[in-house]
Structure formats: structure tokens, C-alpha cells
Design a protein around this motif. Structure first.
Motif, PDB file in Angstrom:
ATOM      1  N   MET A 171       0.847  -1.206   0.000  1.00 55.10           N
ATOM      2  CA  MET A 171       0.000   0.000   0.000  1.00 55.10           C
ATOM      3  C   MET A 171       0.871   1.240   0.000  1.00 55.10           C
ATOM      4  SD  MET A 171      -2.049   1.300   3.302  1.00 55.10           S
ATOM      5  CE  MET A 171      -2.774   2.903   3.368  1.00 55.10           C
ATOM      6  N   SER A 172       0.636   2.152  -0.962  1.00 53.40           N
ATOM      7  CA  SER A 172       1.446   3.360  -1.042  1.00 53.40           C
ATOM      8  C   SER A 172       0.700   4.569  -0.523  1.00 53.40           C
ATOM      9  CB  SER A 172       1.835   3.620  -2.499  1.00 53.40           C
ATOM     10  OG  SER A 172       3.160   3.234  -2.697  1.00 53.40           O
ATOM     11  N   GLY A 173       1.396   5.383   0.250  1.00 56.66           N
ATOM     12  CA  GLY A 173       0.803   6.630   0.728  1.00 56.66           C
ATOM     13  C   GLY A 173       1.203   7.774  -0.176  1.00 56.66           C
ATOM     14  N   ARG A 174       1.337   8.940   0.436  1.00 57.21           N
ATOM     15  CA  ARG A 174       1.693  10.120  -0.348  1.00 57.21           C
ATOM     16  C   ARG A 174       2.929  10.759   0.244  1.00 57.21           C
ATOM     17  NH1 ARG A 174      -2.425  13.026  -2.448  1.00 57.21           N
ATOM     18  NH2 ARG A 174      -1.081  14.809  -2.192  1.00 57.21           N
ATOM     19  N   LEU A 175       3.646  11.460  -0.589  1.00 52.96           N
ATOM     20  CA  LEU A 175       4.797  12.215  -0.106  1.00 52.96           C
ATOM     21  C   LEU A 175       4.707  13.628  -0.683  1.00 52.96           C
ATOM     22  CD1 LEU A 175       8.451  11.019   0.154  1.00 52.96           C
ATOM     23  CD2 LEU A 175       7.914  13.232  -0.832  1.00 52.96           C
ATOM     24  N   THR A 176       4.691  14.600   0.201  1.00 62.45           N
ATOM     25  CA  THR A 176       4.606  15.998  -0.229  1.00 62.45           C
ATOM     26  C   THR A 176       5.869  16.715   0.214  1.00 62.45           C
ATOM     27  OG1 THR A 176       2.233  15.841   0.165  1.00 62.45           O
ATOM     28  CG2 THR A 176       3.110  18.035  -0.201  1.00 62.45           C
ATOM     29  N   VAL A 177       6.547  17.361  -0.729  1.00 57.60           N
ATOM     30  CA  VAL A 177       7.755  18.111  -0.397  1.00 57.60           C
ATOM     31  C   VAL A 177       7.340  19.573  -0.293  1.00 57.60           C
ATOM     32  CG1 VAL A 177      10.186  18.416  -0.933  1.00 57.60           C
ATOM     33  CG2 VAL A 177       8.944  16.514  -1.942  1.00 57.60           C
ATOM     34  N   VAL A 178       7.521  20.170   0.884  1.00 58.67           N
ATOM     35  CA  VAL A 178       7.041  21.539   1.081  1.00 58.67           C
ATOM     36  C   VAL A 178       8.202  22.486   1.386  1.00 58.67           C
ATOM     37  CG1 VAL A 178       4.831  20.707   2.000  1.00 58.67           C
ATOM     38  CG2 VAL A 178       6.634  21.395   3.594  1.00 58.67           C
ATOM     39  N   GLY A 179       7.994  23.759   1.065  1.00 58.48           N
ATOM     40  CA  GLY A 179       8.932  24.815   1.443  1.00 58.48           C
ATOM     41  C   GLY A 179       8.224  25.773   2.385  1.00 58.48           C
ATOM     42  N   LEU A 180       8.850  26.033   3.545  1.00 57.83           N
ATOM     43  CA  LEU A 180       8.193  26.860   4.565  1.00 57.83           C
ATOM     44  C   LEU A 180       8.354  28.356   4.323  1.00 57.83           C
ATOM     45  CD1 LEU A 180       9.270  24.984   7.821  1.00 57.83           C
ATOM     46  CD2 LEU A 180       7.120  24.766   6.534  1.00 57.83           C
ATOM     47  N   GLY A 181       9.139  28.734   3.295  1.00 55.67           N
ATOM     48  CA  GLY A 181       9.446  30.153   3.130  1.00 55.67           C
ATOM     49  C   GLY A 181      10.655  30.526   3.981  1.00 55.67           C
ATOM     50  N   ALA A 221      14.282   7.286   4.055  1.00 60.86           N
ATOM     51  CA  ALA A 221      13.348   7.047   5.168  1.00 60.86           C
ATOM     52  C   ALA A 221      11.959   7.567   4.821  1.00 60.86           C
ATOM     53  CB  ALA A 221      13.874   7.737   6.433  1.00 60.86           C
ATOM     54  N   ALA A 222      11.891   8.746   4.189  1.00 61.58           N
ATOM     55  CA  ALA A 222      10.591   9.349   3.869  1.00 61.58           C
ATOM     56  C   ALA A 222       9.868   8.514   2.809  1.00 61.58           C
ATOM     57  CB  ALA A 222      10.797  10.783   3.378  1.00 61.58           C
ATOM     58  N   LEU A 223      10.590   8.060   1.786  1.00 58.95           N
ATOM     59  CA  LEU A 223       9.952   7.261   0.730  1.00 58.95           C
ATOM     60  C   LEU A 223       9.502   5.908   1.278  1.00 58.95           C
ATOM     61  CD1 LEU A 223      12.337   8.390  -2.106  1.00 58.95           C
ATOM     62  CD2 LEU A 223       9.837   8.438  -2.287  1.00 58.95           C
ATOM     63  N   ASN A 224      10.309   5.298   2.149  1.00 58.07           N
ATOM     64  CA  ASN A 224       9.892   4.020   2.752  1.00 58.07           C
ATOM     65  C   ASN A 224       8.627   4.196   3.581  1.00 58.07           C
ATOM     66  OD1 ASN A 224      11.776   2.281   1.669  1.00 58.07           O
ATOM     67  ND2 ASN A 224      13.295   2.680   3.281  1.00 58.07           N
ATOM     68  N   ARG A 225       8.575   5.269   4.345  1.00 58.19           N
ATOM     69  CA  ARG A 225       7.393   5.526   5.186  1.00 58.19           C
ATOM     70  C   ARG A 225       6.154   5.730   4.308  1.00 58.19           C
ATOM     71  NH1 ARG A 225       4.337   4.435   7.922  1.00 58.19           N
ATOM     72  NH2 ARG A 225       3.202   5.595   9.497  1.00 58.19           N
ATOM     73  N   ALA A 226       6.322   6.458   3.196  1.00 55.91           N
ATOM     74  CA  ALA A 226       5.197   6.673   2.273  1.00 55.91           C
ATOM     75  C   ALA A 226       4.752   5.328   1.680  1.00 55.91           C
ATOM     76  CB  ALA A 226       5.591   7.649   1.170  1.00 55.91           C
ATOM     77  N   CYS A 227       5.703   4.449   1.370  1.00 51.65           N
ATOM     78  CA  CYS A 227       5.358   3.122   0.829  1.00 51.65           C
ATOM     79  C   CYS A 227       4.570   2.300   1.841  1.00 51.65           C
ATOM     80  CB  CYS A 227       6.621   2.354   0.445  1.00 51.65           C
ATOM     81  SG  CYS A 227       7.274   2.867  -1.129  1.00 51.65           S
ATOM     82  N   GLN A 228       4.805   2.558   3.129  1.00 53.56           N
ATOM     83  CA  GLN A 228       4.044   1.831   4.161  1.00 53.56           C
ATOM     84  C   GLN A 228       2.667   2.452   4.382  1.00 53.56           C
ATOM     85  OE1 GLN A 228       6.704   2.449   7.413  1.00 53.56           O
ATOM     86  NE2 GLN A 228       8.236   0.988   6.660  1.00 53.56           N
TER      87      GLN A 228
END
Ligand code: SAH
Length: 254
Positions: free
Chosen positions: A1-11, A64-71
Motif C-alpha cells: 500500500m502506497s501513501g503520499r509524499l509531499t515536499v514543502v517549502g516553509l518560506g 526514510a521518507a519514501l519508505n514511510r510513504a510506501c508503508q
């Protein structure tokens, strides 16, 4: 099951300069990956998990972030400024290109933010109003010779320049060398702006010229703007100067 990954910039630092789109993505995410000082800028709820890492650990953080999204996690990868400018968006893309097939199934979004040079430029006028280029002075990820080549080419071509990562404890001489390269091409009265911590309480913006530019005025939180020969600083009685780059003037040599 794949989740989502959003890359954000806080300014750059002022919460008013984080976009509503980024604020919504943060509110909806379960797991946060990023350099600790950026994660410190978030007010996370108890149901949201923080995974802080050191500045240089971009590849490990991406993994780590991509693995977590895959979980199945709803993952937010956090950068300062804009995530596509010397930040995590490229690291995530690089990890996906070289990583396992499962990472290609993750739904990835990149949400833009206000990058440092725009925050600095807005404080003083419009130095980036016409053609400009952006160079990181860090030689951690590319050879110093290439940086010198790009500096000379940009100066020769008449670009205004914005420098990121100008100096650090591990890279003490690079900025002085960069100014020396530019002095070989540009006039000594070329406008130079040291924009430190734009949008934060300890913000400091200093306007000087290339002849007087002192590398000791910069630290890791400084973005430097070097004008083109056309860039000017307009004195105003009782008010700070306005720095701007006018449009190309007919008959100008550059
Ligand atoms: N993604 C970030 C840049 C990360 S590289 C962005 O888009 O702004 C880190 C460099 O950004 C620092 O060395 C400094 O040159 C610049 N920087 C980041 N925040 C800044 C700020 N508030 N004011 C001035 N420069 C800043």
C-alpha cells in the motif's frame, strides 16, 4: 500500500510567508522529515510524528521518507524557502530515480515556497527585476573550479547574481575567492547586498559594493545578491536606499 509524499517549502522564516497550500499539507500529514531547525518551525499535534535529521543527510532522509510513504504514511518532507532551490525536492527525485521500483508508485507533490533571494530582494527594492542567475557557493556537491567558471560566465554575461550557501565553518575561503573572481570582471562600485535571516527577528540587510564586500559579513543564513553593472542604489533622505536593476538601456555595452 502506497501513501503520499509531499515536499514543502516553509518560506524564509516569517510564518506569514508560508503559503496556505503548504499550511494545509502540513495539517494533513502524519510524518515529517527534515533538518531539525526547519521542523522546529512547525507546531505539530500529538498524532503527528517528527523525524529530524542532520543537515547533510539528504539521501538517508529521502530513503526514510519514501519508505514511510510506501508503508501508507502521509509524509511531508520539509525544506526552508522553496523545496526546489538547493533543497529536498531534487534529493527526493534523485532517490526515486536510483531507488527500488516501489518508490515510483508513491504519489509525490512538490509545493513551492518563497525562496531566500526573493525575500531579500523584496526588502530593498527590485535588484532581481530583470535577468539574474542563482549559484550555490557550496563545493560539497560540485567542484570549486566549476563554481568559478559559472561566476565568471555570469559576470561576463551581465547577470545579477544571487548566492546561496556562501560560507560555513567547513567552507571558510570560498566566498572571498568568489568576490576576487568577480572583481576581475566587474567594476568595484557594483552593488552587493548581504541579506541575513530575511523574515526572521534577527534579520540584517546590508548594502555595500564589490570593492568593499567583506566575506566576514556573511554566515550560513545569508543570501548575497551581486548586482550587474546597471544595478543601482537610490539614496533617499531619512529612508533606506532602494536597490534596483533597470531594464536594458539602448546603447549599453552589456
Ligand atoms: N531552499 C532554501 C535554500 C536552502 S540552501 C530557499 O529556497 O531559500 C541554504 C541557504 O539559503 C543559506 O546558506 C542562505 O544562503 C539561504 N537562506 C535560507 N534562508 C534564508 C533567509 N531567511 N535569509 C537569507 N538567506 C537565507
Amino acid at each position: 500500500m502506497s501513501g503520499r509524499l509531499t515536499v514543502v517549502g516553509l518560506g524564509p522564516g516569517n510564518p506569514d510567508q508560508t503559503t496556505p497550500e503548504v499550511a494545509r499539507a502540513i495539517a494533513g500529514a502524519s510524518d515529517f522529515y527534515g533538518y531539525a531547525p526547519y521542523l522546529d518551525r512547525l507546531s505539530l499535534r500529538p498524532d503527528q510524528t517528527r523525524h529530524a535529521s542532520d543537515n547533510r543527510e539528504e539521501l538517508d532522509r529521502s530513503t526514510a521518507a519514501l519508505n514511510r510513504a510506501c508503508q501508507g504514511g502521509n509524509v511531508c518532507v520539509v525544506s526552508g524557502g522553496d523545496p526546489g532551490v538547493f533543497a529536498m525536492a531534487a534529493a527526493i527525485c534523485e532517490a526515486v530515480e536510483n531507488g527500488p521500483d516501489a518508490w515510483r508508485q508513491v504519489e509525490i507533490s512538490v509545493l513551492p515556497g518563497i525562496t531566500a533571494m526573493l525575500a531579500v530582494a523584496a526588502r530593498i527594492g527590485a535588484p532581481l527585476g530583470h535577468d539574474f542567475c542563482v549559484i550555490s557557493l557550496s563545493d560539497n556537491l560540485k567542484p570549486w573550479e566549476l563554481i568559478e567558471k559559472r561566476l565568471a560566465a555570469a559576470a561576463e554575461a551581465g547577470f545579477v547574481m544571487a548566492f546561496y550557501n556562501p560560507i560555513s565553518r567547513a567552507r571558510p575561503w570560498q566566498l572571498g575567492k568568489a568576490f576576487d573572481c568577480l572583481r576581475a570582471v566587474l567594476p568595484g562600485d557594483t552593488v552587493v547586498v548581504f541579506g541575513r535571516a530575511a523574515g526572521r527577528p534577527d534579520e540584517r540587510i546590508e548594502i555595500t559594493d564589490l570593492a568593499a564586500a567583506d566575506p566576514a559579513k556573511a554566515d550560513m543564513a545569508t543570501c548575497i545578491i551581486v548586482g550587474s553593472p546597471e544595478t543601482r542604489s537610490i539614496a533617499r533622505p531619512g529612508l533606506p536606499p532602494l536597490v534596483y536593476t533597470p531594464r536594458f538601456a539602448k546603447g549599453a555595452s552589456r
